[in-house]
Design an enzyme around this catalytic site. Structure first.
Site, PDB file in Angstrom:
ATOM      1  N   ASN A 150      33.139  52.329  13.501  1.00  0.00           N
ATOM      2  CA  ASN A 150      34.552  52.013  13.191  1.00  0.00           C
ATOM      3  C   ASN A 150      35.533  52.728  14.110  1.00  0.00           C
ATOM      4  OD1 ASN A 150      33.714  54.366  11.882  1.00  0.00           O
ATOM      5  ND2 ASN A 150      35.292  54.177  10.334  1.00  0.00           N
ATOM      6  N   GLY A 226      28.621  57.720   8.377  1.00  0.00           N
ATOM      7  CA  GLY A 226      28.217  56.324   8.205  1.00  0.00           C
ATOM      8  C   GLY A 226      28.270  55.942   6.740  1.00  0.00           C
ATOM      9  N   THR A 230      23.030  54.808   3.734  1.00  0.00           N
ATOM     10  CA  THR A 230      22.296  55.409   4.858  1.00  0.00           C
ATOM     11  C   THR A 230      22.247  56.925   4.686  1.00  0.00           C
ATOM     12  OG1 THR A 230      23.305  53.684   6.220  1.00  0.00           O
ATOM     13  CG2 THR A 230      22.081  55.379   7.374  1.00  0.00           C
ATOM     14  N   GLU A 248      29.146  62.668   6.330  1.00  0.00           N
ATOM     15  CA  GLU A 248      30.473  62.111   6.067  1.00  0.00           C
ATOM     16  C   GLU A 248      30.270  60.647   5.733  1.00  0.00           C
ATOM     17  OE1 GLU A 248      33.190  63.608   5.747  1.00  0.00           O
ATOM     18  OE2 GLU A 248      32.410  65.547   6.384  1.00  0.00           O
ATOM     19  N   CYS A 282      37.102  55.109   6.998  1.00  0.00           N
ATOM     20  CA  CYS A 282      36.641  55.632   5.709  1.00  0.00           C
ATOM     21  C   CYS A 282      37.811  56.171   4.888  1.00  0.00           C
ATOM     22  CB  CYS A 282      35.578  56.699   5.915  1.00  0.00           C
ATOM     23  SG  CYS A 282      36.090  57.988   7.061  1.00  0.00           S
ATOM     24  N   GLU A 461      33.539  68.908   7.782  1.00  0.00           N
ATOM     25  CA  GLU A 461      33.647  69.032   9.221  1.00  0.00           C
ATOM     26  C   GLU A 461      35.061  69.484   9.539  1.00  0.00           C
ATOM     27  OE1 GLU A 461      32.187  65.326  10.819  1.00  0.00           O
ATOM     28  OE2 GLU A 461      30.159  65.804  10.170  1.00  0.00           O
TER      29      GLU A 461
HETATM   30  O1  TXE Z   1      26.540  51.809   8.708  1.00  0.00           O
HETATM   31  P1  TXE Z   1      25.302  52.727   8.877  1.00  0.00           P
HETATM   32  P2  TXE Z   1      26.600  50.229   8.726  1.00  0.00           P
HETATM   33  C1  TXE Z   1      30.115  51.951   5.458  1.00  0.00           C
HETATM   34  C2  TXE Z   1      30.832  50.646   5.283  1.00  0.00           C
HETATM   35  C3  TXE Z   1      29.891  49.676   5.900  1.00  0.00           C
HETATM   36  C4  TXE Z   1      28.569  50.263   5.452  1.00  0.00           C
HETATM   37  C5  TXE Z   1      27.399  49.886   6.294  1.00  0.00           C
HETATM   38  O2  TXE Z   1      30.965  50.352   3.917  1.00  0.00           O
HETATM   39  O3  TXE Z   1      30.066  48.372   5.423  1.00  0.00           O
HETATM   40  O4  TXE Z   1      28.762  51.646   5.557  1.00  0.00           O
HETATM   41  O5  TXE Z   1      27.734  50.004   7.654  1.00  0.00           O
HETATM   42  C6  TXE Z   1      22.828  54.896  12.020  1.00  0.00           C
HETATM   43  N1  TXE Z   1      18.393  56.885  10.363  1.00  0.00           N
HETATM   44  N2  TXE Z   1      30.514  52.685   6.637  1.00  0.00           N
HETATM   45  O6  TXE Z   1      25.358  49.586   8.222  1.00  0.00           O
HETATM   46  O7  TXE Z   1      24.043  51.914   8.846  1.00  0.00           O
HETATM   47  C7  TXE Z   1      23.417  53.659  12.659  1.00  0.00           C
HETATM   48  O8  TXE Z   1      22.652  53.237  13.756  1.00  0.00           O
HETATM   49  C8  TXE Z   1      19.280  57.369  11.235  1.00  0.00           C
HETATM   50  C9  TXE Z   1      31.384  53.789   6.398  1.00  0.00           C
HETATM   51  O9  TXE Z   1      27.010  49.834  10.075  1.00  0.00           O
HETATM   52  O10 TXE Z   1      25.444  53.836   7.933  1.00  0.00           O
HETATM   53  C10 TXE Z   1      24.796  54.151  13.040  1.00  0.00           C
HETATM   54  O11 TXE Z   1      24.744  54.898  14.238  1.00  0.00           O
HETATM   55  N3  TXE Z   1      20.404  56.722  11.572  1.00  0.00           N
HETATM   56  C11 TXE Z   1      31.541  54.628   7.555  1.00  0.00           C
HETATM   57  C12 TXE Z   1      25.152  55.076  11.861  1.00  0.00           C
HETATM   58  O12 TXE Z   1      23.905  55.411  11.268  1.00  0.00           O
HETATM   59  C13 TXE Z   1      20.663  55.545  10.989  1.00  0.00           C
HETATM   60  C14 TXE Z   1      31.400  54.102   8.900  1.00  0.00           C
HETATM   61  C15 TXE Z   1      26.040  54.422  10.798  1.00  0.00           C
HETATM   62  O13 TXE Z   1      25.471  53.214  10.402  1.00  0.00           O
HETATM   63  C16 TXE Z   1      19.770  54.990  10.061  1.00  0.00           C
HETATM   64  C17 TXE Z   1      30.452  53.026   8.995  1.00  0.00           C
HETATM   65  C18 TXE Z   1      18.586  55.706   9.746  1.00  0.00           C
HETATM   66  N4  TXE Z   1      17.672  55.264   8.886  1.00  0.00           N
HETATM   67  C19 TXE Z   1      30.070  52.345   7.873  1.00  0.00           C
HETATM   68  N5  TXE Z   1      20.280  53.807   9.651  1.00  0.00           N
HETATM   69  C20 TXE Z   1      32.419  55.826   7.447  1.00  0.00           C
HETATM   70  N6  TXE Z   1      32.170  56.692   6.480  1.00  0.00           N
HETATM   71  O14 TXE Z   1      33.302  56.017   8.256  1.00  0.00           O
HETATM   72  C21 TXE Z   1      21.449  53.626  10.291  1.00  0.00           C
HETATM   73  N7  TXE Z   1      21.690  54.675  11.118  1.00  0.00           N
END
Ligand code: TXE
Length: 484
Positions: A150, A226, A230, A248, A282, A461
């Protein structure tokens, strides 16, 4: 077609498997770059490079380490036009937002931690005439950062800057959905002469290279931003390996608007709070609660302002709302709008996918959407949508406002809009959120702790918290004499 490469030991490297993934431009829906699908063989090379670089980086005099990071910050600032354009193409966000938020703050992050590292002091505790304790704070070693799509460059630098400042060497994984600015950042590291192996950047999917990083026995700490699901999975993987973990995660952030607020200012600020970056921050306010006395006039002004937002090509300076980051994410957001209707919500504006003309005809655009008539227990009000969708509801008094605000599993950021200073202090204390903004939104002092309560994360953080996270405290206790 552009080809993005990994950055290992100061050099660009293809994935050892030779496998690449498609990278899509959200505004056009077209594949415009290829990114490495890295695996554990690439990771092993990066870990070895980071291990070899560690002793020299860890022992670099602080001023010198700070100097290199300051040069990096300056170089990011100098490249901010190129970076902003790349971020707009890669992520779908308006170029003006990429410039003023992502790029500006990326340089500011690095500059802040470069300066902070020379001010970071450790504690000492005297035990009267008996002994003295002091705490060494050494770097942890090789650490990993995993960042989302994002705010790609901003959150990437938010993590690596304190890790490097504290003297660690880093393996960083940007999101596979938005890899471009991390690749450009690697080029900047090369230009500036960041010592090789100090920062290594691996691209690829979360479940592939991301998971391998979390499982790697010689990576001692993980800083992750993320999704909450996750984060839960990461925590379960990292806990038995005794890794230090900072998470976070998501938010479902409330804004509480009181009758005594400055109505015009509040409307303007909350349009920004709900829809900045297409609602994909977020910290975005996704639940707006308004005191009943001013509910109707607030709602009318808010909906009018939301309808006036310019949705368009992210590369145009006039665009206020760009594309959502991917087709899958667009479909997720649209499915939540359908769910809201099934749950009894009334769509006050927006609610539809947008088909643009010209270059962006196949892009992932959704109208900014405001929905009313939903209870706190609806899934729409409980689950993170992470798109240009917010709900609006009236409340009667402080107690009800507080119960609504605290009524989800998340606890990242709340905002209060009122001229009553006592009420603001009282409610700020009672809100279960890591951040409370009063008559403002997204204002950040980098010295303050950043992060959420409840399902929004673990650890904080920002500022000294981040430097502490990336160090291993060791207490040394010295007795002045012997016991006799
Ligand atoms: O995020 P992911 P996604 C929220 C938001 C969104 C949902 C899913 O609601 O719709 O999460 O988004 C890495 N081991 N946010 O699926 O998967 C991945 O490659 C290690 C909120 O895109 O959580 C990326 O680099 N790493 C948020 C990072 O994790 C892993 C921002 C985030 O991806 C992994 C984004 C694993 N098993 C989404 N699986 C915020 N808090 O700002 C994924 N990744």
């Amino acid at each position: 077609m552009k080809t993005i490469e990994n950055y290992i030991d100061g050099r660009f490297a293809s994935p050892l498997s030779g496998v690449y993934l498609d990278n899509v431009e959200p505004a056009t829906g077209a594949v415009y770059a290829q990114i490495p699908e890295s695996d554990s063989a690439d990771l092993e090379r990066a870990v070895v490079a980071a291990e070899q670089a560690l002793p020299a980086w860890r022992d670099t005099p602080l001023e010198q380490r700070a100097d290199i990071l300051l040069q990096l910050a300056d170089a990011v600032a100098a490249a901010s036009e190129e970076l902003a354009r790349a971020e707009a193409i890669d992520n779908g966000k308006p170029v003006a937002f990429a410039r003023t938020v992502d790029c500006y703050r990326a340089a500011a992050n690095i500059r802040f931690f470069a300066n902070a590292l020379t001010q970071f002091s450790s504690e000492s505790h005297a035990m009267g005439a008996t002994a003295i304790n002091y705490t060494l704070r050494d770097p942890i070693g090789v650490v990993a950062t995993i960042s989302p799509w994002n705010l790609p460059l901003y959150l990437f630098t938010w993590k690596i800057a304190p890790a490097l400042a504290a003297g660690n060497t880093v393996i960083a994984k940007p999101s596979e959905i938005t890899p471009m600015t991390a690749y450009l950042f690697a080029q900047i590291c090369q230009q500036v002469g960041l010592p090789k192996g100090v920062l290594n950047i691996l691209h690829g999917r979360g479940q592939g290279i991301g998971q391998a990083m979390v499982e790697h026995p010689r990576i001692k700490a993980i800083s992750f931003t993320g999704g909450t699901a996750t984060g839960k999975h990461l925590a379960a993987t990292a806990a038995p390996l005794f890794k230090k973990l900072s998470l976070e995660l998501g938010g479902k952030n409330p804004a509480l608007v009181f009758a005594d607020c400055d109505l015009d200012k509040t409307v303007n600020q909350l349009v920004r709070a709900a829809f900045a970056n297409q609602g994909q921050i977020c910290l975005c306010a996704s639940r707006i609660y308004v005191q009943r006395e001013v509910y109707e006039p607030f709602k009318a002004a808010f909906v009018k302002a939301v309808k006036a937002l310019q949705v368009g090509d992210p590369l145009l300076e006039s665009t206020q709302q760009g594309a959502l980051v991917s087709a899958a994410h667009r479909d997720k957001v649209l499915s939540y709008i359908e769910l809201a209707k099934q749950e009894g919500g009334r769509v006050l504006c927006g609610g539809q996918q947008i088909t643009m003309d010209g270059r962006c005809a196949q892009g992932f655009f959704v109208e900014p959407t405001v929905i009313e008539g939903l209870t706190i227990n609806s899934r729409t009000n409980q689950e993170e949508i992470f798109g240009p969708v917010c709900t609006i509801e009236p409340f009667n008094d402080d107690a009800e406002a507080l119960a609504l605000a605290n009524g989800t599993e998340y606890g990242l950021a709340a905002s209060l809009w009122s001229q009553d200073v006592s009420r603001c202090h009282r409610l700020a204390k009672q809100l279960d959120f890591g951040i409370v903004w009063v008559n403002t939104w997204l204002m950040r002092d980098l010295r303050t702790p950043f992060g959420g309560m409840k399902a929004s994360g673990v650890g904080r953080e920002g500022g000294l918290e981040a430097l502490r996270f990336f160090t291993e405290p060791k207490n040394v206790c010295i007795q002045y004499g012997d016991d006799s």
